[in-house]
Write a protein that holds these residues in place. Sequence first.
Motif, PDB file in Angstrom:
ATOM      1  N   CYS A  17       0.957  -1.102   0.104  1.00  0.00           N
ATOM      2  CA  CYS A  17       0.057  -0.034  -0.048  1.00  0.00           C
ATOM      3  C   CYS A  17       0.732   1.293  -0.009  1.00  0.00           C
ATOM      4  N   VAL A  18       1.882   1.218   0.794  1.00  0.00           N
ATOM      5  CA  VAL A  18       3.004   2.283   0.897  1.00  0.00           C
ATOM      6  C   VAL A  18       3.479   2.502  -0.197  1.00  0.00           C
ATOM      7  N   SER A  19       3.732   1.729  -1.044  1.00  0.00           N
ATOM      8  CA  SER A  19       4.518   2.012  -2.158  1.00  0.00           C
ATOM      9  C   SER A  19       3.901   2.721  -3.280  1.00  0.00           C
ATOM     10  N   THR A  20       2.336   2.976  -3.227  1.00  0.00           N
ATOM     11  CA  THR A  20       1.750   3.890  -4.231  1.00  0.00           C
ATOM     12  C   THR A  20       1.234   4.941  -3.445  1.00  0.00           C
ATOM     13  N   THR A  21       1.525   5.260  -2.513  1.00  0.00           N
ATOM     14  CA  THR A  21       1.159   6.272  -1.646  1.00  0.00           C
ATOM     15  C   THR A  21       1.196   7.541  -2.257  1.00  0.00           C
ATOM     16  N   HIS A  22       2.150   7.843  -2.982  1.00  0.00           N
ATOM     17  CA  HIS A  22       2.434   9.340  -3.442  1.00  0.00           C
ATOM     18  C   HIS A  22       1.727   9.581  -4.956  1.00  0.00           C
ATOM     19  N   ALA A  23       1.096   8.532  -5.445  1.00  0.00           N
ATOM     20  CA  ALA A  23       0.387   8.766  -6.854  1.00  0.00           C
ATOM     21  C   ALA A  23      -0.770   9.725  -6.546  1.00  0.00           C
ATOM     22  N   ALA A  24      -0.855  10.697  -7.327  1.00  0.00           N
ATOM     23  CA  ALA A  24      -2.342  11.230  -7.523  1.00  0.00           C
ATOM     24  C   ALA A  24      -2.774  11.873  -8.817  1.00  0.00           C
ATOM     25  N   TYR A  57       0.608  12.404 -11.144  1.00  0.00           N
ATOM     26  CA  TYR A  57       1.700  13.125 -10.501  1.00  0.00           C
ATOM     27  C   TYR A  57       2.176  12.907  -9.173  1.00  0.00           C
ATOM     28  N   THR A  58       3.227  13.030  -8.570  1.00  0.00           N
ATOM     29  CA  THR A  58       3.552  12.776  -7.246  1.00  0.00           C
ATOM     30  C   THR A  58       3.714  13.859  -6.409  1.00  0.00           C
ATOM     31  N   PRO A  59       2.918  14.343  -5.416  1.00  0.00           N
ATOM     32  CA  PRO A  59       2.595  15.485  -4.645  1.00  0.00           C
ATOM     33  C   PRO A  59       4.133  15.835  -4.095  1.00  0.00           C
ATOM     34  N   SER A  60       4.511  17.150  -4.208  1.00  0.00           N
ATOM     35  CA  SER A  60       5.712  17.712  -3.899  1.00  0.00           C
ATOM     36  C   SER A  60       5.697  18.760  -2.856  1.00  0.00           C
ATOM     37  N   ALA A  61       6.825  18.825  -2.330  1.00  0.00           N
ATOM     38  CA  ALA A  61       6.601  19.997  -1.233  1.00  0.00           C
ATOM     39  C   ALA A  61       7.628  21.019  -1.705  1.00  0.00           C
ATOM     40  N   THR A  62       8.094  20.771  -2.923  1.00  0.00           N
ATOM     41  CA  THR A  62       8.900  21.871  -3.619  1.00  0.00           C
ATOM     42  C   THR A  62       7.871  22.720  -4.629  1.00  0.00           C
ATOM     43  N   GLY A  63       6.911  22.418  -5.014  1.00  0.00           N
ATOM     44  CA  GLY A  63       6.002  23.085  -5.930  1.00  0.00           C
ATOM     45  C   GLY A  63       6.132  22.736  -7.219  1.00  0.00           C
ATOM     46  N   GLU A 171     -14.659  18.531  -9.125  1.00  0.00           N
ATOM     47  CA  GLU A 171     -14.764  19.182  -7.812  1.00  0.00           C
ATOM     48  C   GLU A 171     -13.685  18.883  -7.087  1.00  0.00           C
ATOM     49  N   PRO A 172     -13.404  19.423  -5.891  1.00  0.00           N
ATOM     50  CA  PRO A 172     -12.132  19.246  -4.985  1.00  0.00           C
ATOM     51  C   PRO A 172     -12.206  17.807  -4.453  1.00  0.00           C
ATOM     52  N   ASN A 173     -13.596  17.275  -4.075  1.00  0.00           N
ATOM     53  CA  ASN A 173     -13.609  15.869  -3.388  1.00  0.00           C
ATOM     54  C   ASN A 173     -13.302  14.964  -4.559  1.00  0.00           C
ATOM     55  N   THR A 174     -13.179  15.307  -5.751  1.00  0.00           N
ATOM     56  CA  THR A 174     -12.898  14.123  -6.683  1.00  0.00           C
ATOM     57  C   THR A 174     -11.334  14.285  -6.943  1.00  0.00           C
ATOM     58  N   MET A 175     -10.623  15.107  -6.489  1.00  0.00           N
ATOM     59  CA  MET A 175      -9.289  15.025  -6.584  1.00  0.00           C
ATOM     60  C   MET A 175      -8.560  14.389  -5.374  1.00  0.00           C
ATOM     61  N   ILE A 176      -8.868  13.165  -5.222  1.00  0.00           N
ATOM     62  CA  ILE A 176      -8.233  12.490  -4.016  1.00  0.00           C
ATOM     63  C   ILE A 176      -7.003  11.746  -4.328  1.00  0.00           C
ATOM     64  N   ALA A 177      -5.848  11.804  -3.587  1.00  0.00           N
ATOM     65  CA  ALA A 177      -4.742  11.246  -3.771  1.00  0.00           C
ATOM     66  C   ALA A 177      -4.918   9.698  -3.937  1.00  0.00           C
ATOM     67  N   LEU A 178      -4.206   8.914  -4.691  1.00  0.00           N
ATOM     68  CA  LEU A 178      -4.550   7.579  -4.794  1.00  0.00           C
ATOM     69  C   LEU A 178      -4.098   6.822  -3.494  1.00  0.00           C
ATOM     70  N   SER A 179      -3.110   7.561  -2.789  1.00  0.00           N
ATOM     71  CA  SER A 179      -2.936   6.731  -1.640  1.00  0.00           C
ATOM     72  C   SER A 179      -4.042   6.693  -0.701  1.00  0.00           C
ATOM     73  N   GLY A 180      -4.909   7.339  -0.529  1.00  0.00           N
ATOM     74  CA  GLY A 180      -6.024   7.443   0.425  1.00  0.00           C
ATOM     75  C   GLY A 180      -7.058   6.079  -0.225  1.00  0.00           C
ATOM     76  N   LEU A 181      -7.206   6.002  -1.383  1.00  0.00           N
ATOM     77  CA  LEU A 181      -7.907   5.064  -2.024  1.00  0.00           C
ATOM     78  C   LEU A 181      -7.287   3.638  -1.771  1.00  0.00           C
ATOM     79  N   VAL A 182      -5.894   3.649  -2.146  1.00  0.00           N
ATOM     80  CA  VAL A 182      -5.404   2.230  -2.029  1.00  0.00           C
ATOM     81  C   VAL A 182      -5.121   1.872  -0.538  1.00  0.00           C
ATOM     82  N   ILE A 183      -4.794   2.701   0.329  1.00  0.00           N
ATOM     83  CA  ILE A 183      -4.790   2.637   1.882  1.00  0.00           C
ATOM     84  C   ILE A 183      -6.029   2.077   2.267  1.00  0.00           C
TER      85      ILE A 183
END
Length: 206
Positions: A17-24, A57-63, A171-183
């Motif tokens: 599960c964790v291996s795919t947590t960054h995909a969105a 994409y992979t969420p990033s802290a660098t923008g 809508e914002p609620n459809t833009m869920i990181a795949l991590s949430g769905l996978v976990i």
Amino acid sequence: MLLKRILPAAALSFALCVSTTHAAVVSFMGTIPAGGLQVAGPVLNSLPRDFVVSYTYTPSATGLSTVTGDFTFLANSSDPQVTVATSGEFALANNAGTSGEDIFSVDGTIAAGLLGPTITRYTFAFVKPTNTVGSDDLNPLTLSKMIAGPTSMNFKSGPLRAMGVIRGAPEPNTMIALSGLVIGGCGIGYRRRQRSKAKATTEAEK
């Protein structure tokens, strides 16, 4: 003994599960209007043409985030639906520009011969008030704050240019990181497996 078997299985499940947590994923709807890009390739034989573009994409802290995706040009009266691959970058700037706006921009490319005679480059950007986001952190939440409303989309393939329009985004609620769905899915599956094992153990003890 049962506990010894469960723990490694749980650890493996969590690792998968964790291996795919960054995909969105995020998608945009748009159109290339009549008089737009003059086509040299096999895709857009007539205009206007509606499309949906979806990015992973992979969420990033660098923008800044590298993206891959697909343009799906929807069927019209004379041409079938066609999908072409794209890649590029998302960039998010907090409190940037002359007025301190927040800017979310997309730069991408499509291979030569599909939308034009050479590589097609495209850009679009959403500009919001300076207090829209609080950092350059690129994640589903900041995206949802940045992409409301329509924006223009500039295509260029060699000397050929066209302006498209992004008409809307999910809508914002459809833009869920795949991590949430996978976990979430892993958790449900794990609980179901444990209930099945417990039931089997109880029946075996009767």
